[in-house]
Write a protein that holds these residues in place. Sequence first.
Motif, mmCIF file in Angstrom:
data_model
loop_
_atom_site.group_PDB
_atom_site.id
_atom_site.type_symbol
_atom_site.label_atom_id
_atom_site.label_comp_id
_atom_site.label_asym_id
_atom_site.label_seq_id
_atom_site.Cartn_x
_atom_site.Cartn_y
_atom_site.Cartn_z
ATOM 1 N N SER A 155 86.988 9.381 40.663
ATOM 2 C CA SER A 155 86.019 9.831 39.660
ATOM 3 C C SER A 155 86.546 9.616 38.245
ATOM 4 O O SER A 155 85.801 9.201 37.338
ATOM 5 C CB SER A 155 85.699 11.313 39.895
ATOM 6 O OG SER A 155 84.829 11.783 38.890
ATOM 7 N N ASP A 156 87.827 9.877 38.039
ATOM 8 C CA ASP A 156 88.420 9.656 36.707
ATOM 9 C C ASP A 156 88.361 8.185 36.311
ATOM 10 O O ASP A 156 88.055 7.827 35.165
ATOM 11 C CB ASP A 156 89.870 10.139 36.699
ATOM 12 C CG ASP A 156 89.981 11.649 36.826
ATOM 13 O OD1 ASP A 156 88.966 12.323 36.536
ATOM 14 O OD2 ASP A 156 91.059 12.138 37.222
ATOM 15 N N GLN B 41 88.871 15.265 49.073
ATOM 16 C CA GLN B 41 88.847 15.849 47.726
ATOM 17 C C GLN B 41 89.969 15.291 46.861
ATOM 18 O O GLN B 41 89.784 15.024 45.673
ATOM 19 C CB GLN B 41 88.947 17.372 47.828
ATOM 20 C CG GLN B 41 88.804 18.082 46.497
ATOM 21 C CD GLN B 41 88.816 19.592 46.650
ATOM 22 O OE1 GLN B 41 88.970 20.110 47.790
ATOM 23 N NE2 GLN B 41 88.660 20.298 45.554
ATOM 24 N N LYS B 42 91.153 15.116 47.448
ATOM 25 C CA LYS B 42 92.271 14.565 46.691
ATOM 26 C C LYS B 42 92.031 13.101 46.324
ATOM 27 O O LYS B 42 92.456 12.635 45.273
ATOM 28 C CB LYS B 42 93.552 14.695 47.501
ATOM 29 C CG LYS B 42 94.039 16.129 47.672
ATOM 30 C CD LYS B 42 95.337 16.159 48.446
ATOM 31 C CE LYS B 42 95.857 17.591 48.624
ATOM 32 N NZ LYS B 42 97.131 17.631 49.396
ATOM 33 N N LYS C 76 89.065 12.708 43.370
ATOM 34 C CA LYS C 76 89.363 13.078 41.977
ATOM 35 C C LYS C 76 89.874 11.883 41.161
ATOM 36 O O LYS C 76 89.330 11.591 40.090
ATOM 37 C CB LYS C 76 90.367 14.217 41.936
ATOM 38 C CG LYS C 76 90.611 14.750 40.539
ATOM 39 C CD LYS C 76 91.592 15.886 40.583
ATOM 40 C CE LYS C 76 91.763 16.490 39.177
ATOM 41 N NZ LYS C 76 92.208 15.490 38.181
ATOM 42 N N PRO C 77 90.880 11.122 41.604
ATOM 43 C CA PRO C 77 91.298 9.963 40.821
ATOM 44 C C PRO C 77 90.244 8.865 40.772
ATOM 45 O O PRO C 77 90.124 8.155 39.766
ATOM 46 C CB PRO C 77 92.580 9.494 41.518
ATOM 47 C CG PRO C 77 92.522 10.051 42.880
ATOM 48 C CD PRO C 77 91.767 11.332 42.761
#
Length: 210
Positions: free
Chosen positions: A69-70, A62-63, A66-67
Amino acid sequence: MVPNNCDLLLAPTLNPEVKAALPDTLVKWDSSLVYKQKQLGIALSALATVTEMIIANETSKQKMLKPLSDACRILCDSHYVETRTRRGFVISSINTKLRDALIESSRDKLLFGDNVSEKLKAAKTIQLSGESLKNAQKPKFQRPNNIASTSGNKSHLNFMPQHRKTDNKPNNYRRATNYSQRQTHSSSSAPRPSDRRPLPAKTSAAHHRR
């Protein structure tokens, strides 16, 4: 966020001295490039964060997602902006009457779509129909230049005054009247017999002898 040790990922600001010397069109173009550089810097920062997690043996998916996906969203937006810029260049240099047909079209493999020819034909048909429905304007009346003014202009060199007839008598009567008037005027201006001075008599030679 851009890492502290990667300040060069930030878009550089245009120098005020150079900005004052540039025209407005180039300043706007530079602003669009600055926006693109900011997006690329954010995407690179997100990928750098994921790289750091991998080096640190981060196991949380998950960590890491997130970056990632950004970065993907930022790059997709940058790709869309470049497509819109290309379309804007093309639309600004074509016929203004057919511009709406290209604006409303959507891209696929081609920049303006596969069915752009059909949309252009439909736009031309609508344009011709609108022109035929317009009322024909009547030509404005223009006064010819060779027709003189009815009032006349005495300041012109070719102005001829119009004499009015004082009577309806025949020409022979007017000629006789004018002749008699001239004779009367000449007789009245001649000196009268009483006004004439006697000429001095010639003296003879015998009178001088006496």
